[in-house]
Design a protein around this motif. Sequence first.
Motif, mmCIF file in Angstrom:
data_model
loop_
_atom_site.group_PDB
_atom_site.id
_atom_site.type_symbol
_atom_site.label_atom_id
_atom_site.label_comp_id
_atom_site.label_asym_id
_atom_site.label_seq_id
_atom_site.Cartn_x
_atom_site.Cartn_y
_atom_site.Cartn_z
ATOM 1 N N LEU A 40 0.867 -1.117 0.008
ATOM 2 C CA LEU A 40 0.098 -0.023 0.203
ATOM 3 C C LEU A 40 0.857 1.272 0.081
ATOM 4 O O LEU A 40 0.431 2.288 -0.787
ATOM 5 N N PRO A 41 1.699 1.394 0.649
ATOM 6 C CA PRO A 41 2.624 2.679 0.730
ATOM 7 C C PRO A 41 2.974 2.973 -0.588
ATOM 8 O O PRO A 41 3.268 4.190 -1.266
ATOM 9 N N ASP A 42 3.522 1.978 -1.418
ATOM 10 C CA ASP A 42 4.149 2.329 -2.590
ATOM 11 C C ASP A 42 3.026 2.605 -3.704
ATOM 12 O O ASP A 42 3.013 3.464 -4.501
ATOM 13 N N TYR A 43 1.739 1.825 -3.293
ATOM 14 C CA TYR A 43 0.607 2.083 -4.285
ATOM 15 C C TYR A 43 0.362 3.844 -4.193
ATOM 16 O O TYR A 43 0.039 4.346 -5.167
ATOM 17 N N TYR A 44 0.022 4.212 -2.777
ATOM 18 C CA TYR A 44 -0.445 5.633 -2.616
ATOM 19 C C TYR A 44 0.658 6.578 -3.069
ATOM 20 O O TYR A 44 0.262 7.659 -3.284
ATOM 21 N N LYS A 45 1.963 6.222 -2.980
ATOM 22 C CA LYS A 45 2.783 7.081 -3.672
ATOM 23 C C LYS A 45 2.756 7.482 -5.148
ATOM 24 O O LYS A 45 3.087 8.670 -5.432
ATOM 25 N N GLN A 46 2.152 6.705 -5.787
ATOM 26 C CA GLN A 46 1.723 7.226 -7.343
ATOM 27 C C GLN A 46 0.705 8.522 -7.231
ATOM 28 O O GLN A 46 0.666 9.033 -8.342
#
Length: 131
Positions: A100-106
Amino acid sequence: MTTQVAPIVVHCVPVWEYALALHVARQDSERIAAMTSDPSEMPDDARYYMTDDFRSGFGVAADGSLIGLFSLVKGRGEALMLDAVTHKGAAKLDCFDGFLPDYYKQFGFVETERVPNWTPGEPDVVFMALR
């Protein structure tokens, strides 16, 4: 090449309607159950949004926190995120560490804090905000 995301239509719904849909989604999907809070923990003063088919939704708390984003329909996540951020006022969130953190960085979110999970052995809780 930039990928275009089709806009999604969501409608504001009462907390009980959102909580019922989230409850069903958590029963249908182990992933949603693991990544979302129990519907009974959703604040009454947030605004909740659902798709017409009640298979996707999210909330935005009074302080701009994105809460309880879920979808039982593969491929809707990006459109839901864009709507939450660009039209519904979501400016911060918390999530479990993992994908999730990498996903939200987008979507322009950056990590602002990280705390150990209250359940030993479970992923850290990551707090994020729009840059």
